[in-house]
Design an enzyme around this catalytic site. Structure first.
Site, mmCIF file in Angstrom:
data_model
loop_
_atom_site.group_PDB
_atom_site.id
_atom_site.type_symbol
_atom_site.label_atom_id
_atom_site.label_comp_id
_atom_site.label_asym_id
_atom_site.label_seq_id
_atom_site.Cartn_x
_atom_site.Cartn_y
_atom_site.Cartn_z
ATOM 1 N N HIS A 103 0.850 -1.184 0.000
ATOM 2 C CA HIS A 103 0.000 0.000 0.000
ATOM 3 C C HIS A 103 0.893 1.244 0.000
ATOM 4 C CE1 HIS A 103 -3.952 -1.861 1.679
ATOM 5 N NE2 HIS A 103 -3.315 -2.707 0.881
ATOM 6 N N GLU A 158 0.917 3.961 1.811
ATOM 7 C CA GLU A 158 1.394 4.397 3.123
ATOM 8 C C GLU A 158 2.541 3.514 3.629
ATOM 9 O OE1 GLU A 158 -3.151 5.073 3.150
ATOM 10 O OE2 GLU A 158 -1.711 3.707 2.229
ATOM 11 N N CYS A 208 -6.266 2.619 5.271
ATOM 12 C CA CYS A 208 -6.967 1.389 5.649
ATOM 13 C C CYS A 208 -6.477 0.964 7.038
ATOM 14 C CB CYS A 208 -6.694 0.293 4.616
ATOM 15 S SG CYS A 208 -5.037 -0.435 4.737
ATOM 16 N N CYS A 227 -2.660 0.189 7.142
ATOM 17 C CA CYS A 227 -1.812 1.378 7.022
ATOM 18 C C CYS A 227 -1.897 2.256 8.264
ATOM 19 C CB CYS A 227 -2.190 2.150 5.769
ATOM 20 S SG CYS A 227 -1.801 1.214 4.264
#
Length: 156
Positions: free
Chosen positions: A53, A55, A83, A86
């Site tokens: 992801h 992040e 999310c 993250c």
């Protein structure tokens, strides 16, 4: 703490570029003292890595660049609300703040709905749809005793 809108705009542009290059529609920056020290885009499908992801990749990049696992004193700027994974990574990284542009509902409308995961995290392991169970085995806590007794451990 006030957000710097230009960093959010940069995160959104990273997300747009990610889509153009075949990645997911997310971008993230780690900023310290007005300087970008890490960035990342969503590369889940490009890397075949469900943890890739934006992040997480930005946090990894910043930690590499600083030579430290702690990002205390840093801020995370994200194109969309993080999310659960993250958000957890941001806490582990000890970031000072998170600013995001798009709400999680925008991601959900595009097919990135993490509400199920957030709900699952609130359940006990036995109640989750992904079976999860603690199993007693002799010595399971020994690594923690070794860690606690280690005089040169790096506290985090």
């Amino acid at each position: 703490m006030e957000p710097d809108r230009s960093f959010l705009e940069t995160a959104v542009r990273l997300a747009e570029r990610s889509v153009e290059e075949g990645g997911g529609p997310f971008g993230a920056l780690v900023v310290r003292d007005g300087q970008i020290i890490g960035n990342g885009t969503n590369c889940v499908t490009l890397d075949n890595d469900p943890t890739a992801h934006a992040e997480v990749r930005a946090i990894r990049d910043a930690c590499r660049n600083l030579g430290d696992y702690s990002l205390a004193g840093c801020t995370l700027y994200v194109s969309c609300a993080p999310c659960p994974m993250c958000l957890s990574a941001a806490y582990w990284a000890r970031l000072d703040a998170i600013f995001f542009a798009a709400p999680r509902e925008a991601a959900a409308e595009a097919g990135f709905d993490d509400l199920f995961i957030a709900d699952e995290l609130a359940r006990t392991p036995e109640e989750r749809q992904l079976p999860s169970q603690q199993v007693d085995i002799p010595g399971a806590e020994r690594p923690f005793a070794l860690w606690s007794a280690k005089p040169d451990r790096a506290e985090y």
